[in-house]
Design a protein around this motif. Structure first.
Motif, PDB file in Angstrom:
ATOM      1  N   LYS A  36      23.568  31.121  30.803  1.00 46.43           N
ATOM      2  CA  LYS A  36      22.420  30.517  30.123  1.00 46.43           C
ATOM      3  C   LYS A  36      22.234  31.158  28.754  1.00 46.43           C
ATOM      4  O   LYS A  36      22.804  30.704  27.772  1.00 46.43           O
ATOM      5  CB  LYS A  36      21.184  30.622  31.005  1.00 46.43           C
ATOM      6  N   LEU A  37      21.488  32.200  28.667  1.00 46.09           N
ATOM      7  CA  LEU A  37      21.198  32.824  27.381  1.00 46.09           C
ATOM      8  C   LEU A  37      22.404  33.564  26.805  1.00 46.09           C
ATOM      9  O   LEU A  37      22.631  33.569  25.601  1.00 46.09           O
ATOM     10  CB  LEU A  37      20.016  33.787  27.537  1.00 46.09           C
ATOM     11  N   ILE A  38      23.205  34.178  27.650  1.00 44.04           N
ATOM     12  CA  ILE A  38      24.363  34.939  27.171  1.00 44.04           C
ATOM     13  C   ILE A  38      25.457  34.010  26.668  1.00 44.04           C
ATOM     14  O   ILE A  38      26.144  34.306  25.703  1.00 44.04           O
ATOM     15  CB  ILE A  38      24.880  35.890  28.265  1.00 44.04           C
ATOM     16  N   GLY A  39      25.617  32.860  27.318  1.00 45.32           N
ATOM     17  CA  GLY A  39      26.540  31.848  26.833  1.00 45.32           C
ATOM     18  C   GLY A  39      27.937  31.863  27.394  1.00 45.32           C
ATOM     19  O   GLY A  39      28.852  31.298  26.802  1.00 45.32           O
ATOM     20  N   CYS A 102      15.234  32.690  19.751  1.00 39.52           N
ATOM     21  CA  CYS A 102      14.861  31.650  20.716  1.00 39.52           C
ATOM     22  C   CYS A 102      13.343  31.618  20.923  1.00 39.52           C
ATOM     23  O   CYS A 102      12.742  30.536  20.994  1.00 39.52           O
ATOM     24  CB  CYS A 102      15.582  31.869  22.046  1.00 39.52           C
ATOM     25  N   LEU A 103      12.716  32.792  21.029  1.00 42.91           N
ATOM     26  CA  LEU A 103      11.247  32.842  21.164  1.00 42.91           C
ATOM     27  C   LEU A 103      10.573  32.253  19.933  1.00 42.91           C
ATOM     28  O   LEU A 103       9.557  31.555  20.039  1.00 42.91           O
ATOM     29  CB  LEU A 103      10.775  34.275  21.401  1.00 42.91           C
ATOM     30  N   LEU A 127      10.873  30.721  26.948  1.00 45.26           N
ATOM     31  CA  LEU A 127      11.524  29.796  26.031  1.00 45.26           C
ATOM     32  C   LEU A 127      11.187  28.347  26.351  1.00 45.26           C
ATOM     33  O   LEU A 127      11.614  27.441  25.637  1.00 45.26           O
ATOM     34  CB  LEU A 127      13.050  29.975  26.100  1.00 45.26           C
ATOM     35  N   THR A 128      10.428  28.105  27.411  1.00 43.73           N
ATOM     36  CA  THR A 128      10.113  26.755  27.865  1.00 43.73           C
ATOM     37  C   THR A 128       8.784  26.289  27.286  1.00 43.73           C
ATOM     38  O   THR A 128       7.773  26.980  27.396  1.00 43.73           O
ATOM     39  CB  THR A 128      10.051  26.698  29.399  1.00 43.73           C
ATOM     40  N   VAL A 129       8.808  25.107  26.680  1.00 41.58           N
ATOM     41  CA  VAL A 129       7.609  24.480  26.129  1.00 41.58           C
ATOM     42  C   VAL A 129       7.345  23.214  26.937  1.00 41.58           C
ATOM     43  O   VAL A 129       8.196  22.334  27.018  1.00 41.58           O
ATOM     44  CB  VAL A 129       7.782  24.119  24.638  1.00 41.58           C
ATOM     45  N   VAL A 130       6.184  23.141  27.544  1.00 37.63           N
ATOM     46  CA  VAL A 130       5.783  21.991  28.341  1.00 37.63           C
ATOM     47  C   VAL A 130       4.856  21.138  27.478  1.00 37.63           C
ATOM     48  O   VAL A 130       3.965  21.668  26.808  1.00 37.63           O
ATOM     49  CB  VAL A 130       5.050  22.448  29.631  1.00 37.63           C
ATOM     50  N   PHE A 131       5.070  19.829  27.503  1.00 34.62           N
ATOM     51  CA  PHE A 131       4.245  18.943  26.681  1.00 34.62           C
ATOM     52  C   PHE A 131       4.110  17.588  27.355  1.00 34.62           C
ATOM     53  O   PHE A 131       4.794  17.289  28.335  1.00 34.62           O
ATOM     54  CB  PHE A 131       4.823  18.815  25.261  1.00 34.62           C
ATOM     55  N   MET A 156      16.940  27.166  23.920  1.00 36.33           N
ATOM     56  CA  MET A 156      18.165  27.929  24.138  1.00 36.33           C
ATOM     57  C   MET A 156      18.793  28.260  22.782  1.00 36.33           C
ATOM     58  O   MET A 156      18.368  27.731  21.759  1.00 36.33           O
ATOM     59  CB  MET A 156      19.117  27.115  25.006  1.00 36.33           C
ATOM     60  N   PRO A 157      19.814  29.109  22.763  1.00 41.98           N
ATOM     61  CA  PRO A 157      20.400  29.524  21.482  1.00 41.98           C
ATOM     62  C   PRO A 157      20.879  28.383  20.577  1.00 41.98           C
ATOM     63  O   PRO A 157      20.840  28.511  19.363  1.00 41.98           O
ATOM     64  CB  PRO A 157      21.572  30.418  21.909  1.00 41.98           C
ATOM     65  N   HIS A 158      21.311  27.263  21.139  1.00 39.38           N
ATOM     66  CA  HIS A 158      21.787  26.159  20.303  1.00 39.38           C
ATOM     67  C   HIS A 158      20.656  25.308  19.735  1.00 39.38           C
ATOM     68  O   HIS A 158      20.890  24.473  18.866  1.00 39.38           O
ATOM     69  CB  HIS A 158      22.755  25.270  21.093  1.00 39.38           C
TER      70      HIS A 158
END
Length: 172
Positions: A36-39, A102-103, A127-131, A156-158
């Motif tokens: 995930k984050l490490i890639g 990412c933050l 890192l998750t945004v709920v909308f 995520m990094p991308h």
């Protein structure tokens, strides 16, 4: 107590005000994903455990004729090599920079979505945004995970501010 830290453990490790999540907070075991984050390019992860919870090596697969400490005597070593390489390449400083970026993107998305008049929620160490769930064509185009009246994006990094701006254009 087991902490399934999949994506969040590394974020928490480098977040400015991290939640209590690790061994110092009482965890006995901890899982972290490498893809995930490490890639790492294939699904993989690490499980950390307190010494007294790790059985002594010695589970022998008869067909091996030797002791093997892997789970079920069948794990692919290639993923572990890729994970080792990614961690060596990034290092602690590289991971910290990646998490900070990412933050920052997540905070940017949270505030920009709210500026459109949509409800936007995020834990500051996430890192998750709920909308509010957008129109179906927007969900399909952006492959948004949805449930009920909510959708979410994960920075995520991308994911860049430019990516968020393009999504915002569709939300507007």
């Amino acid at each position: 107590m087991h902490v399934d830290g999949a994506l969040g453990a590394l974020v928490a490790a480098f977040a400015p005000n991290p939640p209590a999540w690790g061994f110092d907070a009482g965890a006995d075991t901890l899982a972290i994903s490498g893809h995930k984050l490490i890639g790492v390019p294939m699904p993989c992860g690490v499980v950390l455990a307190r010494d007294h919870l790790v059985p002594s090596p010695g589970a022998a697969g008869e067909y091996l004729g030797a002791s093997d400490a892997t789970l079920a005597c069948s794990r692919d070593a290639l993923a572990a090599v890729f994970l080792w390489y990614a961690l060596r390449r990034l290092g602690r400083d590289g991971l910290a920079v990646r998490v900070a970026r990412c933050l920052s993107v997540a905070a940017y998305a949270e505030h920009r979505i709210a500026a459109l008049g949509r409800r936007s929620l995020r834990n500051p160490a996430s890192l998750t945004v709920v909308f509010d769930r957008p129109a179906p064509h927007v969900c399909r185009r952006w492959h948004l995970a949805v449930e009920g009246h909510l959708a979410h994006l994960v920075a995520m990094p991308h994911v860049t501010r430019e990516t968020v701006d393009r999504l915002l254009g569709d939300l507007a």
